[in-house]
Design a protein around this motif. Structure first.
Motif, PDB file in Angstrom:
ATOM      1  N   SER A 276       0.857  -1.185   0.121  1.00  0.00           N
ATOM      2  CA  SER A 276      -0.164   0.115   0.037  1.00  0.00           C
ATOM      3  C   SER A 276       0.803   1.180  -0.103  1.00  0.00           C
ATOM      4  O   SER A 276       0.528   2.237  -0.490  1.00  0.00           O
ATOM      5  CB  SER A 276      -0.905  -0.053   1.119  1.00  0.00           C
TER       6      SER A 276
ATOM      7  N   GLN B 299       1.877   1.833  -3.491  1.00  0.00           N
ATOM      8  CA  GLN B 299       0.714   2.074  -4.293  1.00  0.00           C
ATOM      9  C   GLN B 299       0.741   3.693  -4.382  1.00  0.00           C
ATOM     10  O   GLN B 299       0.314   4.184  -5.467  1.00  0.00           O
ATOM     11  CB  GLN B 299      -0.331   1.387  -3.625  1.00  0.00           C
ATOM     12  N   LYS B 300       1.087   4.383  -3.376  1.00  0.00           N
ATOM     13  CA  LYS B 300       0.939   5.798  -3.248  1.00  0.00           C
ATOM     14  C   LYS B 300       1.925   6.379  -4.408  1.00  0.00           C
ATOM     15  O   LYS B 300       1.851   7.548  -4.546  1.00  0.00           O
ATOM     16  CB  LYS B 300       1.310   6.334  -1.765  1.00  0.00           C
TER      17      LYS B 300
ATOM     18  N   LYS C 189      -6.177   1.332  -8.429  1.00  0.00           N
ATOM     19  CA  LYS C 189      -6.796   2.335  -7.229  1.00  0.00           C
ATOM     20  C   LYS C 189      -7.204   1.126  -6.036  1.00  0.00           C
ATOM     21  O   LYS C 189      -7.020   1.412  -4.955  1.00  0.00           O
ATOM     22  CB  LYS C 189      -7.637   3.047  -7.806  1.00  0.00           C
ATOM     23  N   TYR C 190      -7.887   0.058  -6.613  1.00  0.00           N
ATOM     24  CA  TYR C 190      -8.315  -0.630  -5.671  1.00  0.00           C
ATOM     25  C   TYR C 190      -7.504  -1.722  -5.132  1.00  0.00           C
ATOM     26  O   TYR C 190      -8.291  -2.774  -4.600  1.00  0.00           O
ATOM     27  CB  TYR C 190      -9.808  -0.970  -6.087  1.00  0.00           C
TER      28      TYR C 190
ATOM     29  N   TYR D 152      -7.220  -2.284  -1.500  1.00  0.00           N
ATOM     30  CA  TYR D 152      -8.549  -2.291  -0.550  1.00  0.00           C
ATOM     31  C   TYR D 152      -9.065  -3.716  -0.947  1.00  0.00           C
ATOM     32  O   TYR D 152      -9.497  -4.596  -0.017  1.00  0.00           O
ATOM     33  CB  TYR D 152      -9.223  -1.268  -1.053  1.00  0.00           C
TER      34      TYR D 152
ATOM     35  N   ASP E  53      -7.422   9.743  -4.523  1.00  0.00           N
ATOM     36  CA  ASP E  53      -6.413   9.111  -5.312  1.00  0.00           C
ATOM     37  C   ASP E  53      -6.596   7.670  -5.659  1.00  0.00           C
ATOM     38  O   ASP E  53      -6.196   6.949  -6.517  1.00  0.00           O
ATOM     39  CB  ASP E  53      -4.812   9.100  -4.667  1.00  0.00           C
ATOM     40  N   SER E  54      -7.526   7.173  -4.529  1.00  0.00           N
ATOM     41  CA  SER E  54      -8.120   5.662  -4.940  1.00  0.00           C
ATOM     42  C   SER E  54      -9.430   5.562  -4.803  1.00  0.00           C
ATOM     43  O   SER E  54     -10.025   4.842  -4.149  1.00  0.00           O
ATOM     44  CB  SER E  54      -7.278   4.907  -3.561  1.00  0.00           C
TER      45      SER E  54
END
Length: 715
Positions: A96, A99-100, A323-324, A327, A449-450
């Motif tokens: 994660s 991912q940023k 983006k996901y 999550y 952003d997500s």
């Protein structure tokens, strides 16, 4: 002999001997019987080499992963593997943060990442790593003079004494400390940590390699995931109160784990050193039954619906996938875990096992008038208060999973409640308001952003439909009750209306709202339909769920503590490991395959088995073309993963797996689904933890990431 009888005797043997591979042992417990058992199984180290205060030992190489907001709330584990702050942990524990930094043009999740120079290392913003400096049994100091006090008075005294001890141990900011209860408050330890807050990403494989098999293979065996990530710690060393780098230099590692050259074979001794999150092996039969048939049953239904939405949407667009991804992994991982708990508890009739133990426990209690007076009401009271929680647990599950946690958008909107509170007062504190608007501006930037509107819309719809169908009107938020009447039960139309009318569905609108915000605009916020729904869920939780659950659980907790403490008394002459509680533990066992439903599973997987699953056009089983092209026939027998019967749980992700000499042979990242039941009762024939072999980690670093300099540094 039936399966139930076999497992019953297995359970009785484990429970009443309370020694062996079971348990996650406090490092300070590694003496007498426990250490002797480890030695008999193959350990070549002394207890002092594993844990020692003031001199280098293995515990100095272990770190817990936390956040700047909660550095000691460990979610995973890592270990130093070099003398310049190099840390090894799991891909899924740190992805994660990568991912940023990812985008369509720099898609690190798809391509992987390796920093060839220190300047290319990427900050893992918000991540902290903490090393245990020392732990001290402070039970007598904490509980002294508590025998004659009421429960509330005892808790206040414990808090007061704990606060004083922590303040002293922190040494004016040099360390971060915490007092933790063990055995439900029968024992207390002071734990002192060195916290590192400047952490940077050095290397991470792409998701296709790091999470090969995706959610299809999650909690299953065999596995072929290169689930690793390499970080580096920058900052001042232990003699400074600063946790950031003044000169932009890595720390000198306080200790590091050496690499094994030999790998593992079936039957080899192994141990896992890390920060396991939570186990609940002292739960009663009634509590286990409630967990499976109420809490997990409904949580699984909700998560299935949300995971289905995410899978559909992520398959449609690469931007949605990007983006996901994180999550989705969190959603799916928890779903599969709950399903595994249900499977294990039902398949092996753990409720019946617990009842059998409770029968023996009550015989032990009734055999002594003193014990009968002290513990006679314990089990009946636990059963009574558990029964009172049945309906509340169902409502709570829907509120948390299908209400507050229904979609990212709902929990995001709730973050504006402080703004609402500040501006709802007669006199508005302008300084506080300005500070809150600055805070919200950053939250908004991170959230969008997500974010994709259509994904959030479907997540919310699927959740609210289940909430509407399964929760009675008395326990529904007022917004939903009104919507059901207005839209005649057509939740999809209601959600469509919400998304159309709310300013929160559009980043430009919400940024403009914040930029030009005046205290009078609080009315616009309050009338926003998404804000109204979100706050209504929080109010429902506050007014009808949380308070009642706390009240009953407090009463239940009193008797559960007595139950755990009495079991400790019952086994007073035998080692007994406490439940995991995010503190440093060591667990041990052997490399071992297993049999399930007449199928024998080998202890290891290889690159050959990786190719048995590989499909170039598969979402779960694809690999980068360059990775496939670099694999030769000589590489097919390179081990990718292995399994052991070591007792692990969540939080052990990223824990080093060590051989009998304390050398690194693997990296823990998962368990087999049938073994998830070990959180409630360890069953050695069923429980298997899964590790990525260090030889495969190094192969990926060399063949795909071209990280030869990093391999030289990794000692």
């Amino acid at each position: 002999m039936t399966k139930k009888i076999i497992l019953f005797f297995c359970f009785i043997n484990i429970t009443f001997n309370a020694i062996g591979d079971e348990g996650m042992w406090i490092p300070a417990q590694l003496k007498s019987d426990v250490l002797q058992k480890m030695t008999s199984m193959g350990l070549h180290l002394s207890g002092e080499q594993i844990y020692r205060v003031g001199e280098k030992s293995l515990n100095d190489a272990i770190v817990g992963l936390g956040t700047k907001r909660n550095p000691l709330g460990f979610s995973a584990t890592g270990s130093f593997i070099g003398d310049r702050g190099l840390v090894l942990t799991n891909h899924h524990c740190a992805v994660s943060y990568l991912q940023k930094h990812s985008s369509i043009t720099k898609n690190y999740l798809k391509e992987g990442f390796y920093a060839k120079t220190p300047n290319e290392e990427l900050p893992a913003e918000g991540l902290t790593l903490s090393r245990l400096v020392r732990m001290e049994d402070v039970t007598s100091r904490i509980l002294s003079g508590c025998d004659t006090l009421s429960h509330n008075a005892i808790q206040k005294l414990i808090q007061k004494r704990g606060k004083e001890m922590v303040a002293q141990a922190n040494e004016n900011g040099r360390y971060r400390s915490v007092i933790k209860p063990y055995f439900s408050g029968a024992q207390y330890y002071l734990e002192v940590y060195q916290v590192y807050s400047d952490v940077r990403i050095v290397a991470m494989p792409p998701v296709s390699i790091g999470k090969f098999g995706g959610e299809k293979d999650n909690w299953n065996w065999p596995r072929n995931s290169a689930d690793f990530c390499i970080l580096r710690v920058y900052g001042e060393n232990e003699n400074s109160s600063q946790n950031y780098s003044v000169n932009n230099q890595p720390i000198v590692s306080p200790n590091y784990i050496h690499l094994s050259e030999g790998g593992v074979d079936e039957g080899d001794f192994t141990m896992v050193y890390g920060f396991p999150a939570n186990t609940k092996k002292f739960l009663t039969a009634k509590a286990i039954d409630q967990l499976v048939h109420i809490t997990n049953h409904h949580a699984v239904a909700i998560r299935k619906a949300k995971v289905s939405v995410l899978e559909k949407k992520m398959a449609e667009k690469s931007t949605t996938w990007l983006k996901y991804q994180s999550y989705y992994s969190q959603m799916s991982n928890k779903l599969l875990r709950w399903q595994g708990e249900i499977y294990g508890i039902d398949q092996y009739d753990l409720v019946a096992m617990k009842r059998d133990f409770e029968d023996r426990y009550e015989k032990w209690v009734n055999a002594s008038e003193i014990r009968k007076s002290k513990y006679g009401k314990v089990l009946p009271s636990i059963r009574y208060y558990c029964g009172q929680l049945d309906s509340l647990e169902k409502v709570n599950t829907y509120v948390m999973e299908a209400g507050i946690g229904s979609a990212n958008l709902i929990s995001f909107v709730a973050k504006f409640d402080m703004l609402n509170a500040i501006c709802s007062r007669k006199s508005v504190n302008q300084k506080r308001l300005d500070k809150e608007l600055v805070r919200l501006k950053k939250i908004v930037a991170d959230f969008y952003d997500s974010y994709e509107l259509e994904v959030e819309k479907e997540l919310l719809s699927s959740s609210l439909i289940l909430f509407s169908q399964n929760v009675g009107v008395d326990n529904k938020p007022l917004s939903l009750v009104k919507a059901e009447a207005e839209y005649k039960g057509q939740i999809n139309k209601y959600v469509k209306h919400l998304m159309k009318k709310s300013l929160f569905t559009n980043e430009k609108k919400i940024n403009n709202f914040i930029k030009h915000y005046q205290k009078e605009d609080v009315e616009k916020l309050q009338k926003d339909p998404l804000f109204d729904l979100s706050i209504n869920f929080y109010l429902l939780n506050r007014d009808k769920v949380y308070g009642q659950r706390v009240k009953i659980r407090r009463k239940y907790g009193k008797y559960h503590r007595l139950y755990v403490q009495s079991i400790k008394e019952m086994f007073q002459n035998k080692p007994l490991a406490p439940d995991a509680n995010r503190s440093l533990r060591i667990a041990f066992g052997k490399v071992k395959g297993y049999n399930l439903h007449h199928v024998a599973y080998d202890y290891k997987s290889t690159i050959r088995t990786l190719f048995d699953k590989y499909k170039s056009d598969s979402l779960n089983y694809s690999l980068p073309d360059t990775f496939v092209e670099n694999i030769s026939s000589n590489d097919y027998d390179i081990p990718t993963c292995f399994i052991t019967d070591v007792h692990t749980t969540g939080g052990n992700s990223g824990s080093p797996v060590l051989n009998s000499n304390g050398e690194l042979v693997g990296l823990n990242f998962d368990r087999v689904k049938t073994g998830v039941v070990s959180d409630y009762q360890y069953l050695p024939e069923l429980s298997r933890q899964i590790s990525v072999d260090v030889r495969y980690i190094r192969y990926v670093l060399k063949s795909y990431l071209n990280a030869e300099p990093l391999l030289e540094e990794w000692k």
